[in-house]
Write an enzyme that holds these catalytic residues in place. Structure first.
Site, PDB file in Angstrom:
ATOM      1  N   THR A  61       8.145   3.244  -1.581  1.00 27.40           N
ATOM      2  CA  THR A  61       7.378   2.626  -2.069  1.00 27.40           C
ATOM      3  C   THR A  61       6.015   2.276  -1.214  1.00 27.40           C
ATOM      4  OG1 THR A  61       7.691   0.261  -1.728  1.00 27.40           O
ATOM      5  CG2 THR A  61       8.195   0.947  -3.966  1.00 27.40           C
ATOM      6  N   SER A 116       7.979   6.069   4.926  1.00 23.20           N
ATOM      7  CA  SER A 116       8.079   5.918   5.804  1.00 23.20           C
ATOM      8  C   SER A 116       7.255   7.674   6.555  1.00 23.20           C
ATOM      9  CB  SER A 116       8.086   4.935   6.796  1.00 23.20           C
ATOM     10  OG  SER A 116       8.098   3.559   5.895  1.00 23.20           O
ATOM     11  N   THR A 143      -2.385   0.590  -4.866  1.00 20.69           N
ATOM     12  CA  THR A 143      -2.597   0.272  -3.505  1.00 20.69           C
ATOM     13  C   THR A 143      -1.463  -0.797  -3.623  1.00 20.69           C
ATOM     14  OG1 THR A 143      -4.806   0.077  -2.554  1.00 20.69           O
ATOM     15  CG2 THR A 143      -3.141  -1.110  -1.460  1.00 20.69           C
ATOM     16  N   ARG A 188     -13.255   1.399   8.166  1.00 19.39           N
ATOM     17  CA  ARG A 188     -12.834   0.289   7.260  1.00 19.39           C
ATOM     18  C   ARG A 188     -13.773  -0.802   7.285  1.00 19.39           C
ATOM     19  NH1 ARG A 188      -8.244  -2.254   7.462  1.00 19.39           N
ATOM     20  NH2 ARG A 188      -8.556  -2.502   4.981  1.00 19.39           N
ATOM     21  N   GLN A 222     -12.861  -2.787   3.691  1.00 17.25           N
ATOM     22  CA  GLN A 222     -11.618  -3.403   4.364  1.00 17.25           C
ATOM     23  C   GLN A 222     -11.287  -4.914   2.841  1.00 17.25           C
ATOM     24  OE1 GLN A 222     -11.982  -5.734   8.100  1.00 17.25           O
ATOM     25  NE2 GLN A 222     -12.684  -3.593   9.193  1.00 17.25           N
ATOM     26  N   CYS A 223     -12.218  -4.593   1.914  1.00 19.55           N
ATOM     27  CA  CYS A 223     -12.077  -5.868   1.354  1.00 19.55           C
ATOM     28  C   CYS A 223     -11.486  -5.026   0.354  1.00 19.55           C
ATOM     29  CB  CYS A 223     -13.449  -5.688   0.636  1.00 19.55           C
ATOM     30  SG  CYS A 223     -14.577  -7.153   1.150  1.00 19.55           S
ATOM     31  N   THR A 281      13.486   3.066  -1.503  1.00 15.38           N
ATOM     32  CA  THR A 281      14.920   2.086  -2.121  1.00 15.38           C
ATOM     33  C   THR A 281      15.905   2.821  -3.506  1.00 15.38           C
ATOM     34  OG1 THR A 281      12.977   0.418  -0.826  1.00 15.38           O
ATOM     35  CG2 THR A 281      14.960  -0.817  -2.532  1.00 15.38           C
ATOM     36  N   ASP A 322      13.372   7.823   3.891  1.00 11.06           N
ATOM     37  CA  ASP A 322      12.053   6.904   3.347  1.00 11.06           C
ATOM     38  C   ASP A 322      11.599   7.476   3.526  1.00 11.06           C
ATOM     39  OD1 ASP A 322      12.922   3.748   5.159  1.00 11.06           O
ATOM     40  OD2 ASP A 322      10.624   5.099   4.421  1.00 11.06           O
TER      41      ASP A 322
END
Ligand code: ASP
Length: 348
Positions: A91, A61, A168, A248, A280-281, A15, A59
């Protein structure tokens, strides 16, 4: 130690350098000149900045292990000429790239700082300028003996410098897009820089940095949920190419005690698939002995990922799988911190 106050800025896309497609209105990557034209501040900074541009800009992704290898090669080729490296990156997958790079640069002795922005640099309220300018300063920040203050792969965003393989993406809208929930920040960039030196890695400056470009991506991230269907799980766990699973699990590392699931996991593990249990937390760590619902996983041969992020666990597996063919060795290394990515409890 020779210092030059020179930083290599690698622009991959994201971006920060995007503009609006006039036909669709959607944001798309633009080339580096567009970015530079929007940052007249470049002319005012003391650090000498050279640039390397990905063509085309992407990008994030669309990032893949081959582009991680490309970044490693560019840094390795220019390692001696620069004090540090800043990587402009989208990001969305920045935490994966930062994690992968942290393993691919063995004994990193210079800063590699990833940054980007939530609003393109050409927009009035952009967060890109501050992120970019501060990252350039951090990449050349040094102690009086000439050694860099942050010789690590980091993410700098919105005033916080984070260890890359602990980070993260936490927010798709706010400027505070990243955090490291299981590790303290390395520096707070307010009016002054406040480095948390005791949290920063100190490599062996007398040894060379060793770049690694091979990764083996025969891995999956498998997220548990109540109501999983046996047949679907079987298809995944029995895929012949599969070498590693980041599982996870719930809470402190718990999973349903359904006999079919335990059996499938155990069989996969016995075939040599390395299964790493992470939570997963968003924060906290796996402790498989705490509950019965975790204990049976240990029996099935599953190993603890401790407080690892999914991004760090999956890229660490890719790195280790390329380096070692023997699952036993990979399991041993998964239980060690390679680049500060996990905290191993004293009881282990
Ligand atoms: N889709 C963009 C990317 O990851 C988002 C961003 O840069 O923030 O490349």
């Amino acid at each position: 130690m020779n210092r030059t106050n020179k930083v290599l800025l690698i622009y991959t896309g994201g971006t920060i350098g995007m503009g609006c497609n006039p036909l669709t209105g959607a944001l798309e990557p633009l080339d580096f000149n567009h970015l530079v034209d929007n940052v007249p501040e470049f002319a005012q900074i003391h650090t000498e900045v050279d640039t390397y541009q990905f063509v085309p800009a992407i990008d994030s992704s669309n990032i893949s292990p081959s582009q991680w290898a490309q970044i490693v090669s560019i840094v390795a080729k220019n390692y001696e000429q620069y004090d540090g490296f800043v990587i402009l990156h989208g990001t969305d997958t920045m935490a994966y790239t930062a994690s992968a790079l942290s393993f691919m640069f063995e004994n990193l002795t210079k800063p590699v700082i990833l940054t980007g922005s939530q609003l393109p640099i050409g927009q009035l309220r952009t967060d890109g300028k501050e992120n970019l300018m501060t990252s350039l300063e951090l990449a050349s920040a040094h102690h009086s003996d000439g050694t860099p203050i942050v010789p690590e792969v980091c993410i700098y965003f919105n005033g916080h410098l984070l260890r890359g393989n602990r980070s993260t993406k936490q927010n798709a809208d706010e400027f505070n897009a990243f955090d490291s929930f299981n590790y303290p920040h390395l520096c707070e960039a307010g009016v002054n820089f406040t480095f948390k030196e005791h949290n920063i890695l100190r490599p062996d400056f007398s040894r060379p940095m060793i770049p690694h470009t091979d990764l083996d991506s025969n891995v999956i991230i498998f997220s548990l949920f109540p109501g999983m269907e046996e047949n679907l799980v079987r298809h995944v766990l029995e895929a012949p190419e599969l070498r590693g699973i980041v599982m996870r699990s719930f809470g402190s590392g718990n999973a349903p005690q359904s006999p079919w699931l335990t059996k499938l996991l155990k069989e996969a593990s016995q075939r040599g698939v390395v299964i790493v249990n992470i939570s997963q937390c968003i924060s906290g760590q796996v402790e498989m002995s705490r509950y019965d619902t975790g204990y049976h996983l240990k029996d099935a041969g599953i190993i603890s990922g401790f407080d690892s992020t999914a991004e760090a666990a999956v890229t660490k597996l890719m790195y280790l799988q390329a380096a070692y063919s023997d699952p036993k060795t990979i399991r041993e290394y998964m239980h060690r911190s390679i680049a500060g990515e996990i905290t191993i409890p004293r009881t282990e």
